[in-house]
Design an enzyme around this catalytic site. Structure first.
Site, mmCIF file in Angstrom:
data_model
loop_
_atom_site.group_PDB
_atom_site.id
_atom_site.type_symbol
_atom_site.label_atom_id
_atom_site.label_comp_id
_atom_site.label_asym_id
_atom_site.label_seq_id
_atom_site.Cartn_x
_atom_site.Cartn_y
_atom_site.Cartn_z
ATOM 1 C CG HIS A 101 -2.292 0.584 0.918
ATOM 2 N ND1 HIS A 101 -2.694 1.807 1.389
ATOM 3 C CD2 HIS A 101 -3.335 0.101 0.193
ATOM 4 C CE1 HIS A 101 -3.926 2.066 0.970
ATOM 5 N NE2 HIS A 101 -4.338 1.046 0.246
ATOM 6 C CG HIS A 123 -7.250 -1.144 -7.343
ATOM 7 N ND1 HIS A 123 -7.946 0.035 -7.168
ATOM 8 C CD2 HIS A 123 -6.773 -1.464 -6.119
ATOM 9 C CE1 HIS A 123 -7.894 0.409 -5.907
ATOM 10 N NE2 HIS A 123 -7.191 -0.488 -5.250
#
Length: 380
Positions: free
Chosen positions: A183, A283
């Site tokens: 992340h 995503h």
């Protein structure tokens, strides 16, 4: 196109409804998490360029929305364009009575493998959460590798990451898969330290091992020094953004179909990734329109690896992926897969009454702000 409406709906999504002169309706999901109001403004700012135009001219609309402005691309504009693009493909399929993937060349697979999230932003309870996903029919999951990490963190913090990954592997066994999302929270120094320690646990991939602005310098080194596949791309918004990532040797490209220009551009990114030997795993921690759009591209892309789903993700409090659908069965998960969508357009029917009701509630979801113990800003 004769009518355009936007709906900011919980938990953190934005839907776009486009209507044609003959009454056909297409849906898109033009949203950037934490910037829904900004993208909504961009959608309406672009509206004069599409009102009155021929909805069947999808590529022409995409080109005009993208190139007619002197300032181009970026997360906000490309997310707004993505919503229009998804809606126009939805209309095209409905007009002809076929799913979008038939218009893109036809399916190359009968079903798409999918995964869901476990563990939350500051991951905990990994074993229990994974077991719950297994019980739902998933065979793969993704989780954040850690909470906030210092630039060079302690051995204890490193051990926590490795132990969490080990718990995932033990719960899934050798037949299941887990992906670790760094992340962008991990500095290059920590990424180089962590990857060798995780290799024996064989994660499906490590995602966003460094923040995008450091990718050009550090991704090639990370790729060369680790056997773990590297995935990235949720913060890349066009094929031009993906070119250096693919040249760096990433194993999996992760365009977000609601950020990267919609179905049209994501399809091009998928083909571009194929030429570099990279897989596709879009995503999509978003809503049903975005997921349906992703699946249409997945079905026609030979290099599709797996598809993200937001079902049960920790952000979906009060409202979830299936709540805006008339019929939830197109997203049923069987043996870790979603079957080929067969309905016209995007393949799902949006519950317009529920959308309008939820939009009256709205949302003001904002990206969390994290701080280190010393008060400095931490990457979320």
């Amino acid at each position: 196109m004769t009518k355009i409406e936007t709906f900011r709906v919980p938990p953190r999504w934005l839907f776009l409804r486009v209507e044609t002169s003959d009454g056909l309706v297409g849906w898109g999901e033009p949203v950037l998490e934490g910037r829904a109001a900004t993208v909504e403004a961009a959608v309406h700012e672009l509206a004069p360029q599409v009102m009155g135009s021929d909805a069947s001219r999808i590529e022409d609309t995409w080109q005009r929305l993208t190139r007619s402005g002197f300032y181009r691309h970026g997360p906000v504009l490309n997310s707004a364009i993505a919503g229009y693009d998804q809606a126009l493909w939805d209309i095209a399929g409905k007009r002809l009575g076929v799913p979008v993937h038939d218009l893109l060349g036809g399916a190359v697979r009968d079903r798409v493998r999918t995964y869901s999230w476990v563990g939350g932003d500051d991951p905990a309870g990994v074993r229990e959460h994974i077991q719950a996903r297994l019980d739902q029919g998933f065979t793969a999951v993704k989780m954040n590798a850690s909470g906030a990490l210092r630039h060079i963190d302690s051995p204890a913090a490193i051990t926590d990451v490795v132990d969490r990954a080990r718990a995932a592997r033990e719960t899934l066994g050798d037949s299941g898969d887990f992906a670790l999302d760094f992340h962008g929270r991990v500095s290059p120094a920590m990424a180089h330290r962590l990857l060798p320690l995780l290799e024996e646990l064989m994660p499906m991939w490590v995602e966003e091992p460094v923040v995008p602005e450091l990718s050009a310098e550090h991704l090639p080194r990370l790729v060369e020094r680790s056997s773990i596949p590297i995935a990235t791309g949720e913060r890349a918004f066009s094929r031009w953004d993906f070119k250096p990532l693919l040249e760096a040797g990433i194993a999996v490209a992760q365009p977000d179909i609601s950020h990267a220009g919609g179905i049209s551009e994501t399809r091009r990114i998928a083909a571009m990734a194929e030429t570099y030997g990279a897989g596709l795993a879009p995503h999509c921690p978003l809503g049903p329109i975005a997921l349906a759009s992703c699946l249409q591209v997945d079905l026609v892309s030979p290099n599709t690896v797996i598809q993200e789903s937001s079902l049960g993700i920790h952000y979906n409090e009060g409202w979830d992926l299936l709540d805006y659908l008339v019929d939830t069965s197109p997203f049923d998960v069987r043996e870790g897969h979603i079957d080929r969508l067969t309905g016209p357009g995007l393949g799902v029917e949006i519950d317009e009454a529920e959308v309008r009701k939820a939009a009256a509630h709205g949302h003001e979801w904002a990206t969390p702000t994290w701080n280190h113990a010393d008060g400095s800003l931490a990457e979320w």
